[in-house]
Design a protein around this motif. Sequence first.
Motif, PDB file in Angstrom:
ATOM      1  N   LEU A   1       4.700   9.687  -2.205  1.00  0.00           N
ATOM      2  CA  LEU A   1       4.689   8.884  -0.990  1.00  0.00           C
ATOM      3  C   LEU A   1       5.783   9.339  -0.026  1.00  0.00           C
ATOM      4  O   LEU A   1       6.961   9.352  -0.376  1.00  0.00           O
ATOM      5  CB  LEU A   1       4.902   7.402  -1.345  1.00  0.00           C
ATOM      6  CG  LEU A   1       3.990   6.830  -2.443  1.00  0.00           C
ATOM      7  CD1 LEU A   1       4.335   5.364  -2.690  1.00  0.00           C
ATOM      8  CD2 LEU A   1       2.526   6.977  -2.067  1.00  0.00           C
TER       9      LEU A   1
ATOM     10  N   GLN B   1       0.389   7.110   3.904  1.00  0.00           N
ATOM     11  CA  GLN B   1       0.439   5.650   3.903  1.00  0.00           C
ATOM     12  C   GLN B   1      -0.095   5.092   5.224  1.00  0.00           C
ATOM     13  O   GLN B   1      -0.116   5.788   6.248  1.00  0.00           O
ATOM     14  CB  GLN B   1       1.869   5.183   3.642  1.00  0.00           C
ATOM     15  CG  GLN B   1       2.355   5.582   2.243  1.00  0.00           C
ATOM     16  CD  GLN B   1       3.772   5.151   1.989  1.00  0.00           C
ATOM     17  OE1 GLN B   1       4.041   4.018   1.609  1.00  0.00           O
ATOM     18  NE2 GLN B   1       4.699   6.067   2.193  1.00  0.00           N
TER      19      GLN B   1
ATOM     20  N   ARG C   1       4.634  -5.212   3.511  1.00  0.00           N
ATOM     21  CA  ARG C   1       4.898  -4.480   2.279  1.00  0.00           C
ATOM     22  C   ARG C   1       3.780  -4.696   1.265  1.00  0.00           C
ATOM     23  O   ARG C   1       3.406  -3.788   0.531  1.00  0.00           O
ATOM     24  CB  ARG C   1       6.230  -4.930   1.687  1.00  0.00           C
ATOM     25  CG  ARG C   1       7.442  -4.601   2.534  1.00  0.00           C
ATOM     26  CD  ARG C   1       7.898  -3.136   2.380  1.00  0.00           C
ATOM     27  NE  ARG C   1       7.026  -2.184   3.026  1.00  0.00           N
ATOM     28  CZ  ARG C   1       6.853  -0.917   2.631  1.00  0.00           C
ATOM     29  NH1 ARG C   1       7.466  -0.468   1.576  1.00  0.00           N
ATOM     30  NH2 ARG C   1       6.080  -0.111   3.290  1.00  0.00           N
TER      31      ARG C   1
ATOM     32  N   PHE D   1       0.965  -2.281   1.911  1.00  0.00           N
ATOM     33  CA  PHE D   1       1.270  -0.924   1.453  1.00  0.00           C
ATOM     34  C   PHE D   1       1.102  -0.819  -0.062  1.00  0.00           C
ATOM     35  O   PHE D   1       0.572   0.176  -0.574  1.00  0.00           O
ATOM     36  CB  PHE D   1       2.689  -0.537   1.857  1.00  0.00           C
ATOM     37  CG  PHE D   1       2.811  -0.021   3.260  1.00  0.00           C
ATOM     38  CD1 PHE D   1       2.993   1.326   3.512  1.00  0.00           C
ATOM     39  CD2 PHE D   1       2.749  -0.886   4.349  1.00  0.00           C
ATOM     40  CE1 PHE D   1       3.102   1.808   4.803  1.00  0.00           C
ATOM     41  CE2 PHE D   1       2.855  -0.418   5.643  1.00  0.00           C
ATOM     42  CZ  PHE D   1       3.035   0.942   5.878  1.00  0.00           C
ATOM     43  N   VAL D   2       1.576  -1.824  -0.772  1.00  0.00           N
ATOM     44  CA  VAL D   2       1.437  -1.824  -2.229  1.00  0.00           C
ATOM     45  C   VAL D   2      -0.037  -1.815  -2.618  1.00  0.00           C
ATOM     46  O   VAL D   2      -0.463  -1.042  -3.490  1.00  0.00           O
ATOM     47  CB  VAL D   2       2.154  -3.039  -2.839  1.00  0.00           C
ATOM     48  CG1 VAL D   2       1.796  -3.200  -4.314  1.00  0.00           C
ATOM     49  CG2 VAL D   2       3.665  -2.901  -2.674  1.00  0.00           C
TER      50      VAL D   2
ATOM     51  N   GLY E   1       8.802   5.549   1.510  1.00  0.00           N
ATOM     52  CA  GLY E   1       7.901   5.768   0.383  1.00  0.00           C
ATOM     53  C   GLY E   1       8.528   5.377  -0.936  1.00  0.00           C
ATOM     54  O   GLY E   1       7.841   4.908  -1.852  1.00  0.00           O
TER      55      GLY E   1
ATOM     56  N   HIS F   1      10.653   2.902  -1.220  1.00  0.00           N
ATOM     57  CA  HIS F   1      10.579   1.442  -1.201  1.00  0.00           C
ATOM     58  C   HIS F   1       9.183   0.983  -1.624  1.00  0.00           C
ATOM     59  O   HIS F   1       9.037   0.059  -2.442  1.00  0.00           O
ATOM     60  CB  HIS F   1      10.912   0.949   0.204  1.00  0.00           C
ATOM     61  CG  HIS F   1      11.221  -0.508   0.291  1.00  0.00           C
ATOM     62  ND1 HIS F   1      10.263  -1.450   0.600  1.00  0.00           N
ATOM     63  CD2 HIS F   1      12.375  -1.194   0.116  1.00  0.00           C
ATOM     64  CE1 HIS F   1      10.820  -2.648   0.634  1.00  0.00           C
ATOM     65  NE2 HIS F   1      12.105  -2.531   0.333  1.00  0.00           N
ATOM     66  N   THR F   2       8.155   1.635  -1.091  1.00  0.00           N
ATOM     67  CA  THR F   2       6.795   1.307  -1.510  1.00  0.00           C
ATOM     68  C   THR F   2       6.621   1.544  -2.999  1.00  0.00           C
ATOM     69  O   THR F   2       6.033   0.722  -3.713  1.00  0.00           O
ATOM     70  CB  THR F   2       5.773   2.149  -0.733  1.00  0.00           C
ATOM     71  OG1 THR F   2       5.957   1.987   0.674  1.00  0.00           O
ATOM     72  CG2 THR F   2       4.346   1.766  -1.103  1.00  0.00           C
TER      73      THR F   2
ATOM     74  N   VAL G   1      10.452  -3.084   5.803  1.00  0.00           N
ATOM     75  CA  VAL G   1      11.199  -2.361   4.768  1.00  0.00           C
ATOM     76  C   VAL G   1      12.647  -2.833   4.714  1.00  0.00           C
ATOM     77  O   VAL G   1      13.291  -2.808   3.658  1.00  0.00           O
ATOM     78  CB  VAL G   1      11.132  -0.842   5.022  1.00  0.00           C
ATOM     79  CG1 VAL G   1      12.061  -0.077   4.096  1.00  0.00           C
ATOM     80  CG2 VAL G   1       9.703  -0.336   4.853  1.00  0.00           C
TER      81      VAL G   1
END
Length: 266
Positions: A30, A57, A72, A75-76, A99, A101-102, A192
């Motif tokens: 990511l 993403q 978020r 994204f997950v 990425g 953080h994701t 984020v």
Amino acid sequence: MTLSRRAVDSEGVTISYLDSGGPGPTVVILHGLAGSAVEFIPTAESLSDFRALLVDQRGHGHSTRVPGDTSRAAFVADIVRVIEAEAHGPVSLVGQSMGAHTALMVAAARPDLVERLVLLEGGAGSGDRAENARLGDFFRSWPIPFIDASAARAHLGDGPLERAWVADLENRHDGLHPRFDPDVMVQIIDAVAVPRWGEWESVSVATLVVYANGGIFSEEDKAEFVRRGQHAQRIDVDEASHDAHLDAFDRWVSLLQSFLHEGQPR
């Protein structure tokens, strides 16, 4: 290596990704904010004994450019959708900056899908809205469209990150355009910035945390993040920036290969 481009639908948003088609275990990679899968192609090429999936993403690259949901959780859900569509078991999950953080949030939400985690220049959440707004202003200041790649380099500069941006510009009838929208980037980075310590502290898989000596995190930030992880191993990279996968590539790939091969047949 021949990369094929694939896509899945994630709640009405198209998530595009590159598939290396390699013979080994699956590694999902990511990128960071305002990046794309393309900048990790050299990393994928170095992992020839793995199958690498390089995800654009949402809001980036070939994925939906202006999604309605930039949370978020969205994204997950996207990354979970890709893993469930392509892998037959848990994967190694690699992320840089946003990425990362994701990636940690995916590992927290779906531990059954992640067996190993690599976080390059990542944290639990930091920054502020004023700083993020200035980043949006910077992206809006680009004189779009650029007439050609030379014009883009002349404006942006010739560093590793700037070269990655130029290489990924989209060629339209009127010139070259970035593959992201500045307003969307601000929305994403605002999300984020919200600390996610609970999620990070719940991650139970082996995690390699890689920081650059010229990155964006203070020593206090780095130490606290690693201390609060359950199974976090920290390695620092000298003479590198926040984008160490670009400007310290050999060291980055060496660390990544070593960690991914732990526990794998030789």
